[in-house]
Design an enzyme around this catalytic site. Structure first.
Site, PDB file in Angstrom:
ATOM      1  N   GLU A   1      31.117 -12.141 -22.484  1.00  0.00           N
ATOM      2  CA  GLU A   1      31.361 -10.720 -22.285  1.00  0.00           C
ATOM      3  C   GLU A   1      31.618 -10.454 -20.809  1.00  0.00           C
ATOM      4  O   GLU A   1      31.062 -11.136 -19.947  1.00  0.00           O
ATOM      5  CB  GLU A   1      30.149  -9.898 -22.743  1.00  0.00           C
TER       6      GLU A   1
ATOM      7  N   ARG B   1      22.711 -12.836 -12.751  1.00  0.00           N
ATOM      8  CA  ARG B   1      23.875 -11.960 -12.651  1.00  0.00           C
ATOM      9  C   ARG B   1      24.327 -11.788 -11.204  1.00  0.00           C
ATOM     10  O   ARG B   1      25.486 -11.499 -10.938  1.00  0.00           O
ATOM     11  CB  ARG B   1      23.538 -10.586 -13.232  1.00  0.00           C
TER      12      ARG B   1
HETATM   13  C1  B12 Z   1      22.154   3.251 -18.930  1.00  0.00           C
HETATM   14  C2  B12 Z   1      21.398   1.951 -18.879  1.00  0.00           C
HETATM   15  C3  B12 Z   1      22.045   0.863 -18.323  1.00  0.00           C
HETATM   16  C4  B12 Z   1      23.421   0.942 -17.674  1.00  0.00           C
HETATM   17  C5  B12 Z   1      23.189   1.327 -16.212  1.00  0.00           C
HETATM   18  C6  B12 Z   1      24.401   1.887 -15.531  1.00  0.00           C
HETATM   19  C7  B12 Z   1      24.082   2.101 -14.111  1.00  0.00           C
HETATM   20  N1  B12 Z   1      24.600   1.319 -13.255  1.00  0.00           N
HETATM   21  O1  B12 Z   1      23.310   3.001 -13.803  1.00  0.00           O
HETATM   22  C8  B12 Z   1      23.917  -0.513 -17.841  1.00  0.00           C
HETATM   23  C9  B12 Z   1      24.560  -0.614 -19.215  1.00  0.00           C
HETATM   24  C10 B12 Z   1      24.871  -1.042 -16.826  1.00  0.00           C
HETATM   25  C11 B12 Z   1      22.578  -1.232 -17.870  1.00  0.00           C
HETATM   26  C12 B12 Z   1      22.405  -2.534 -17.489  1.00  0.00           C
HETATM   27  C13 B12 Z   1      21.211  -3.236 -17.651  1.00  0.00           C
HETATM   28  N2  B12 Z   1      20.072  -2.772 -18.190  1.00  0.00           N
HETATM   29 CO1  B12 Z   1      19.764  -0.936 -18.623  1.00  0.00          CO
HETATM   30  N3  B12 Z   1      19.384   0.727 -19.357  1.00  0.00           N
HETATM   31  C14 B12 Z   1      20.075   1.843 -19.408  1.00  0.00           C
HETATM   32  C15 B12 Z   1      19.268   2.894 -20.184  1.00  0.00           C
HETATM   33  C16 B12 Z   1      19.805   2.977 -21.607  1.00  0.00           C
HETATM   34  C17 B12 Z   1      19.284   4.316 -19.613  1.00  0.00           C
HETATM   35  C18 B12 Z   1      18.951   4.414 -18.152  1.00  0.00           C
HETATM   36  C19 B12 Z   1      19.313   5.775 -17.662  1.00  0.00           C
HETATM   37  O2  B12 Z   1      20.328   5.937 -17.021  1.00  0.00           O
HETATM   38  N4  B12 Z   1      18.527   6.799 -18.045  1.00  0.00           N
HETATM   39  C20 B12 Z   1      18.719   8.171 -17.624  1.00  0.00           C
HETATM   40  C21 B12 Z   1      18.015   8.402 -16.298  1.00  0.00           C
HETATM   41  C22 B12 Z   1      18.165   9.844 -15.889  1.00  0.00           C
HETATM   42  O3  B12 Z   1      16.650   8.100 -16.486  1.00  0.00           O
HETATM   43  P1  B12 Z   1      15.872   6.883 -15.754  1.00  0.00           P
HETATM   44  O4  B12 Z   1      16.835   5.861 -15.336  1.00  0.00           O
HETATM   45  O5  B12 Z   1      14.767   6.455 -16.634  1.00  0.00           O
HETATM   46  O6  B12 Z   1      15.268   7.577 -14.463  1.00  0.00           O
HETATM   47  C23 B12 Z   1      14.382   8.683 -14.565  1.00  0.00           C
HETATM   48  C24 B12 Z   1      12.928   8.264 -14.740  1.00  0.00           C
HETATM   49  O7  B12 Z   1      12.729   6.907 -15.052  1.00  0.00           O
HETATM   50  C25 B12 Z   1      12.272   8.629 -13.464  1.00  0.00           C
HETATM   51  N5  B12 Z   1      12.090   7.637 -12.430  1.00  0.00           N
HETATM   52  C26 B12 Z   1      12.839   6.622 -12.028  1.00  0.00           C
HETATM   53  N6  B12 Z   1      12.321   6.021 -10.979  1.00  0.00           N
HETATM   54  C27 B12 Z   1      11.194   6.683 -10.662  1.00  0.00           C
HETATM   55  C28 B12 Z   1      10.251   6.529  -9.668  1.00  0.00           C
HETATM   56  C29 B12 Z   1       9.171   7.407  -9.618  1.00  0.00           C
HETATM   57  C30 B12 Z   1       8.140   7.214  -8.562  1.00  0.00           C
HETATM   58  C31 B12 Z   1       9.034   8.434 -10.561  1.00  0.00           C
HETATM   59  C32 B12 Z   1       7.874   9.351 -10.528  1.00  0.00           C
HETATM   60  C33 B12 Z   1       9.961   8.592 -11.552  1.00  0.00           C
HETATM   61  C34 B12 Z   1      11.045   7.716 -11.592  1.00  0.00           C
HETATM   62  O8  B12 Z   1      13.077   9.665 -12.958  1.00  0.00           O
HETATM   63  C35 B12 Z   1      14.443   9.431 -13.288  1.00  0.00           C
HETATM   64  C36 B12 Z   1      15.140  10.763 -13.395  1.00  0.00           C
HETATM   65  O9  B12 Z   1      14.392  11.628 -14.236  1.00  0.00           O
HETATM   66  C37 B12 Z   1      17.831   2.356 -20.158  1.00  0.00           C
HETATM   67  C38 B12 Z   1      16.900   2.651 -21.339  1.00  0.00           C
HETATM   68  C39 B12 Z   1      16.551   4.085 -21.532  1.00  0.00           C
HETATM   69  N7  B12 Z   1      15.906   4.746 -20.584  1.00  0.00           N
HETATM   70  O10 B12 Z   1      16.841   4.607 -22.573  1.00  0.00           O
HETATM   71  C40 B12 Z   1      18.142   0.833 -20.076  1.00  0.00           C
HETATM   72  C41 B12 Z   1      17.117  -0.148 -19.391  1.00  0.00           C
HETATM   73  C42 B12 Z   1      16.563   0.506 -18.137  1.00  0.00           C
HETATM   74  N8  B12 Z   1      17.972  -1.295 -19.038  1.00  0.00           N
HETATM   75  C43 B12 Z   1      17.365  -2.434 -19.168  1.00  0.00           C
HETATM   76  C44 B12 Z   1      17.947  -3.702 -18.905  1.00  0.00           C
HETATM   77  C45 B12 Z   1      17.102  -4.909 -19.218  1.00  0.00           C
HETATM   78  C46 B12 Z   1      19.224  -3.826 -18.414  1.00  0.00           C
HETATM   79  C47 B12 Z   1      19.920  -5.128 -18.125  1.00  0.00           C
HETATM   80  C48 B12 Z   1      19.128  -6.202 -17.399  1.00  0.00           C
HETATM   81  C49 B12 Z   1      20.354  -5.873 -19.376  1.00  0.00           C
HETATM   82  C50 B12 Z   1      21.336  -5.231 -20.181  1.00  0.00           C
HETATM   83  N9  B12 Z   1      20.870  -4.432 -21.132  1.00  0.00           N
HETATM   84  O11 B12 Z   1      22.517  -5.472 -19.988  1.00  0.00           O
HETATM   85  C51 B12 Z   1      21.069  -4.633 -17.241  1.00  0.00           C
HETATM   86  C52 B12 Z   1      20.547  -4.635 -15.791  1.00  0.00           C
HETATM   87  C53 B12 Z   1      21.515  -4.829 -14.770  1.00  0.00           C
HETATM   88  C54 B12 Z   1      20.802  -4.787 -13.453  1.00  0.00           C
HETATM   89  N10 B12 Z   1      21.009  -5.776 -12.648  1.00  0.00           N
HETATM   90  O12 B12 Z   1      20.042  -3.883 -13.166  1.00  0.00           O
HETATM   91  C55 B12 Z   1      15.978  -2.269 -19.687  1.00  0.00           C
HETATM   92  C56 B12 Z   1      14.855  -2.553 -18.709  1.00  0.00           C
HETATM   93  C57 B12 Z   1      13.817  -3.362 -19.429  1.00  0.00           C
HETATM   94  C58 B12 Z   1      12.443  -3.391 -18.917  1.00  0.00           C
HETATM   95  N11 B12 Z   1      12.104  -2.734 -17.821  1.00  0.00           N
HETATM   96  O13 B12 Z   1      11.654  -4.039 -19.591  1.00  0.00           O
HETATM   97  C59 B12 Z   1      16.006  -0.820 -20.283  1.00  0.00           C
HETATM   98  C60 B12 Z   1      14.675  -0.087 -20.247  1.00  0.00           C
HETATM   99  C61 B12 Z   1      16.499  -0.973 -21.747  1.00  0.00           C
HETATM  100  C62 B12 Z   1      15.625  -1.877 -22.582  1.00  0.00           C
HETATM  101  N12 B12 Z   1      14.605  -1.348 -23.239  1.00  0.00           N
HETATM  102  O14 B12 Z   1      15.859  -3.067 -22.652  1.00  0.00           O
HETATM  103  N13 B12 Z   1      21.570  -0.414 -18.286  1.00  0.00           N
END
Ligand code: B12
Ligand code: B12
Lengths: 134, 486, 486, 134
Positions: free
Chosen positions: B172, B101
């Site tokens: 897409e 990408r």
């Molecule tokens: C929204 C989302 C997207 C959006 C992101 C928009 C943007 N630019 O931010 C879009 C649609 C663009 C997207 C794209 C992709 N995504 Co995405 N995405 C998500 C999703 C649904 C939610 C993430 C989110 O915003 N959560 C809300 C926030 C508040 O939570 P968070 O991100 O988890 O962060 C919290 C915690 O993790 C924690 N945290 C984070 N970092 C750290 C570090 C420490 C030290 C600590 C203690 C805590 C901590 O604290 C944060 C705040 O509380 C997740 C799955 C899920 N969680 O349900 C997948 C997910 C992260 N995505 C994934 C993937 C694969 C992708 C894509 C590669 C493929 C795709 N699906 O198109 C692309 C990646 C593009 C890229 N180059 O990065 C995967 C990762 C897979 C893996 N790790 O095995 C996930 C897990 C979905 C899945 N199961 O497949 N994504």
């Protein structure tokens, strides 16, 4: 005010969690340096040196964390901040894997704390306080 | 060359093509000669053509299903897709890995090698460029369904060339939707220009009698995006694509969680995309819609995740959308196993089939929300066109610069990032802070009122805290992030 | 004594009570003295009172959740219920075994012994009568939620005595709904009379200041029951209960599958139950509704079953019902494990909570269907009252004799069994063969038209084959049993 | 026309499948004697004797099948129809159990064919034809 560098490593663009972490740590009274998404290992280290941060908090959501984080501790040592505290969390590997193994792999890369998926930043606040001495 | 919303001439296109194909070694494959690719595409049966199958869904008024999936190794990817096909998918994806990408083909190559060596996936998707036309054809030939590249690539020119030549009949993305949510520092005029090329390529095939589908990525950041913002972006990308000769366009939408607002958004998207295409003089474009199951943070519990998937499927079917993109019970953890992916397909399909042709069309609330979204979209597009002095492409660049268009939570520095959404008291996604968004004053007043109503109901100030609470809420089982007692 | 819809005098009630309590040895427990049972019931906290918690659901306009569950051994049953409570249930059940339902306490005793000996459940539920007041109290005291007996017992008098004295604050059933679908040869006047006793018992407690809930069993045979038939039965049972002094009544409905018809049915049920109670002079009865997740044959695949559960939860929430009874992914196979039951609760609750207070209330179609159901119910009840020369209880007996009331697929020989339902072209449950059902001619004409429309659409004759195909269809993933190509 | 006795055993009132079985077997050209729900072992045997049936097809849906069917073959022998063919199907035990074990238990009670949950009557038509000799 203690400084913490935060950011999302590698080719990872997940920005939402990053914004929430900035908001939460700032509210908790830290000086947060947010280098944002798509940050390289070097970006983290440079930011830490510039701001004299004691903790680098790496987020990796997209699954390539294991490739992106390799050599993190070595690079810190090279840059002269060998004893900085390193955290990593988010969704740090591809897919659902046994987390004890995953943790082991990241501990060996030199991270001090490794968090499983679903650990919100609030849950890590206690660790941060403990590690930064309060 | 200045960016304009104007069809690239064949000369310009062919000139640029040389450079595009030299981007990575697989670009020099003779299968990329149009004589070869056209011959290959012409023999692809109708049921494997994405565009034609979407027309079928539209005619039959049913909701078809497509999962997300991609692993680094070709044989493993084939196994994965065959499994999903058997589980009941109507369309197949190939989710592209994150290095590809970013056009980081060297790192992708390393990822392939490492994944082979360790026997587990170290890339989060299928690196189609590295696998080249031959690898991509192997995938297509191993399955019975239409294939689409799903990614998030600002510069997808080589990827589009390779996948279309390999018979993947849909791509897409778009200059906005695959930049602002997916990149930090790619200038918008650059990505728009790249995507004109991708669209022109499809337009070229169209001129030769091969219909391919193009799908702007609807959900953007997937996080509390107000329907009018994502609809406006989808419509703009449809207009830009049509200008380059694309004739089969699917516009997408990510579920917000208020059922009426969601159904209204799909209806508005279908209506307004067609209306604007007409208005811009594109009278022969087939428009379909795509509904994405909940795109924000998922609950970790698998039963709850499955419930969210089935609930999303219910809303999608009631909305009458033509295609639904599925999630899995592993969503909050990591890339799903093929089994988890298959279960979600089965569950989703069960619902869409059971509820087939049960639509919700009337109700005053629905009409009100649809008209509200349409008004907002009209306002946004008007501001964009004014900013571009009549040119849509120019307008988009200017509008993002000025924040007239602004996508919540996007990582791009070309996005002003001043818009903060929050839910109203019924769970509809509204806007709390407009930044400089291209809304007329009466629209803003409506949003302010709605947000205030909620804040009052919760006995708190209108502040960014509402937004933060709403980001988490669904994964915790609530639509609205109300303050908790503890 | 001739059956009449008239409150039993205290004398009659106490006279009958002696005989009831002598039905099995546990009936002689001194805890069954009203002095003892009243004292026990008075100290039960508000949040463990079924009736009061339902009022809470109604006031807060939310949908609460109750699973089905019951195993033969008390300790195991406690483990099971505690597990379900932790999974998120709002109300707890105790599903009673089939021997107890037939008053075959000797066989139930054997089943308990055998289950203990073999270490696995040989009874399909909790034999509350055999366990007596002490056993039932142990269950109640081990949990934090209101408890209800759910069964299918034509003569539930002893069961009601024992469970209410043990603090179980609700009893499901009714003289029609726990006879016609659950028995073959119990005369209707007999079961109606038995249930007058159960209701009088609740009325007696009410007179002493203890509110208990009564819930007619809505879904009847759970198989293609037209909404007007089940609603009419529910309303009649509510009227019979109110006559005996019951003040807190939940009327139930089993999901049919057409979303609009389902929501219309719940609205009609709430409206008409209240209206008829008023009309019969019962002005202080609290009416709530209960929505049963799909009650017919379930798909065997667990992902599909979960999808059906979550989809049902969506419809329930949109309908604004106050309580939803959940199914499990094991439904088509056998009594679920506690884990399977817990997963279904989590999934169901996730949906009802996420969609909390999103109601579908308007839309012409919805109003049309609601009014249609109401017209049909009015017609049925009118025929019943006429048949009983003004007495409702007498009318019910006569109406079933003559087939004016007739429940599809019921095993009872006191049911004419001449009504055959089938779906119309939108999946609404209509009637194909009326037998002698108490419908006016214009109502019949409407049904004929609707069924004909579907048959024509499928190019076949209107026949019983439609009914047979529709019985199977949902478990196979279709709402309407269309002829298949193969 | 060959005769088949069908019914639902024990305190079981699941009537829907029973009606479908009657419909299906009648359509398939058999003389169906349907003794309905809530039928005892004796009801089945008496009906078979009266109609000279070659096959008794027992349905049990509600979970008590194991208790209800005990002694089925012995009672047939006592009644002088020891070699009648016995089928059982539906949801014959309580809960989701390993079906090979369940089958074994019912074969030992003397049933000739034992069907797992979800076997529709159509699927058994072939066996019936084979066993009744056509
Ligand atoms: C929204 C989302 C997207 C959006 C992101 C928009 C943007 N630019 O931010 C879009 C649609 C663009 C997207 C794209 C992709 N995504 Co995405 N995405 C998500 C999703 C649904 C939610 C993430 C989110 O915003 N959560 C809300 C926030 C508040 O939570 P968070 O991100 O988890 O962060 C919290 C915690 O993790 C924690 N945290 C984070 N970092 C750290 C570090 C420490 C030290 C600590 C203690 C805590 C901590 O604290 C944060 C705040 O509380 C997740 C799955 C899920 N969680 O349900 C997948 C997910 C992260 N995505 C994934 C993937 C694969 C992708 C894509 C590669 C493929 C795709 N699906 O198109 C692309 C990646 C593009 C890229 N180059 O990065 C995967 C990762 C897979 C893996 N790790 O095995 C996930 C897990 C979905 C899945 N199961 O497949 N994504
Ligand atoms: C509808 C239904 C009811 C209705 C029945 C109305 C009526 N009088 O007919 C009501 C609501 C009243 C009811 C009550 C009860 N039910 Co019920 N019911 C069902 C349900 C949902 C569908 C049954 C049905 O009609 N299916 C459609 C017909 C066409 O299919 P079928 O019955 O399976 O029959 C087909 C096949 O099994 C096969 N077949 C049947 N017999 C035979 C024999 C042979 C030899 C062969 C080859 C094939 C064969 O052919 C038939 C036609 O194709 C099932 C679960 C399910 N299947 O999804 C539970 C189910 C059968 N019920 C069950 C139970 C426990 C009960 C109750 C005890 C408790 C309760 N839930 O209230 C009471 C029992 C009362 C009693 N004394 O019997 C359990 C049985 C559990 C077990 N075996 O471990 C089930 C499996 C649900 C569950 N998982 O808990 N039930």
């Amino acid at each position: 005010m203690k400084s913490i560098v935060i950011g999302v490593i590698g080719a990872d663009v997940h920005a939402v969690g990053n914004k929430i972490i900035e908001f939460t740590l700032t509210n908790a009274g830290y000086n947060v340096i947010n280098i944002g998404v798509l940050s390289s290992l070097e970006d983290f280290i440079n930011a830490a040196i510039e701001t004299d941060a004691k903790l680098i908090l790496v987020s990796s959501l997209y699954g390539h964390g294991e490739l992106d984080c390799r050599g993190m501790r070595d690079k810190c040592i090279e840059a002269g901040i060998g004893d900085i505290i390193l955290y990593v969390g988010g969704n740090i590997v591809v897919g659902k894997q046994d987390f004890t193994e995953v943790k082991e792999r990241f501990l060996q890369m030199g991270f001090n704390r490794v968090y499983p998926p679903g650990t919100s930043i609030e849950k890590a606040l206690g660790d941060i306080k403990a590690d930064l001495g309060e | 060359m200045e960016l304009k919303n104007k069809k690239l001439t064949e000369a310009e296109f062919f000139e640029e093509r040389k450079q595009v194909l030299s981007g990575w070694q697989t670009g020099s494959d003779p299968a990329l000669d149009f004589s070869a690719s056209l011959a290959y595409l012409r023999q692809i049966p109708e049921e494997k053509n994405f565009a034609l199958k979407l027309i079928k869904a539209k005619n039959e008024r049913i909701t078809m299903i497509q999962p997300r999936a991609g692993v680094p190794i070709v044989d493993e990817h084939i196994k994965l897709l065959s499994f999903l096909q058997n589980a009941g998918a109507d369309f197949l994806p190939s989710t592209i890995d994150s290095y590809t990408r970013q056009n980081r083909y060297l790192e992708a190559e390393k990822g392939i090698k490492e994944s082979e060596r360790l026997g587990r996936a170290l890339l989060n998707g299928f690196p189609a460029v590295n696998h080249g036309v031959a690898g991509c054809k192997r995938v297509l030939e191993a399955v019975d369904l239409p294939l689409q590249a799903r990614h998030g690539t600002p510069d997808a020119r080589l990827l589009a060339e390779i996948t279309h030549a390999a018979g993947w009949t849909s791509n897409e993305g778009g200059g906005i939707s695959y930049n602002i949510p997916y990149a930090k520092s790619v200038p918008l005029d650059v990505s728009l220009r790249y995507w004109q090329y991708c669209d022109r390529l499809v337009g070229f095939y169209e001129e030769q009698g091969i219909t391919l589908n193009r799908e702007p990525f609807g959900p953007l950041t997937g996080t509390l995006v107000p329907p009018s913002i994502s609809n406006a972006v989808g419509i703009i990308e449809a207009l830009l694509a049509a200008e380059q000769g694309v004739k089969n366009i699917s516009v997408g939408y990510g579920m917000g969680g208020n059922i009426i607002q969601d159904i209204a958004a799909i209806h508005a998207l279908q209506n307004q995309t067609e209306r604007y295409l007409e208005q811009f003089g594109h009278k022969d474009v087939v428009v379909t819609t795509v509904f994405h199951q909940w795109m924000g943070g998922f609950p970790a519990d698998e039963a709850k995740a499955m419930a969210l998937i089935a609930m999303s499927s219910t809303v999608a079917t009631l909305s009458g959308t033509h295609k639904m993109i599925t999630k899995t019970t592993h969503e909050s953890i990591g890339i799903p196993t093929k089994e988890a992916n298959g279960e979600a397909i089965k569950a989703s399909k069960f619902v869409t089939k059971l509820l087939q042709r049960q639509f919700i069309v009337e109700s005053g609330k629905l009409i009100f929300e649809r008209e509200q979204i349409e008004r907002e979209v009209d306002s946004l597009i008007k501001f964009v066109l004014e900013a571009g002095k009549g040119d849509l492409a120019q307008g988009v660049v200017k509008a993002f610069e000025q924040g007239l268009l602004d996508i919540p939570f996007a990582p791009s520095k070309y996005n002003l990032g001043k818009v903060f959404p929050a839910r109203d008291n019924e769970g509809n996604i509204r806007i709390l802070d407009f930044g400089n968004l291209g809304f007329t004053e009466d629209i803003k007043e409506f949003h302010r009122l709605k947000i205030k109503e909620r804040a009052q109901n919760e006995n708190r100030e209108v502040s960014f805290k509402l937004t933060v609470d709403d980001v988490y809420s669904v994964s915790k089982g609530n639509l609205i992030g109300r303050p908790t007692k503890d």
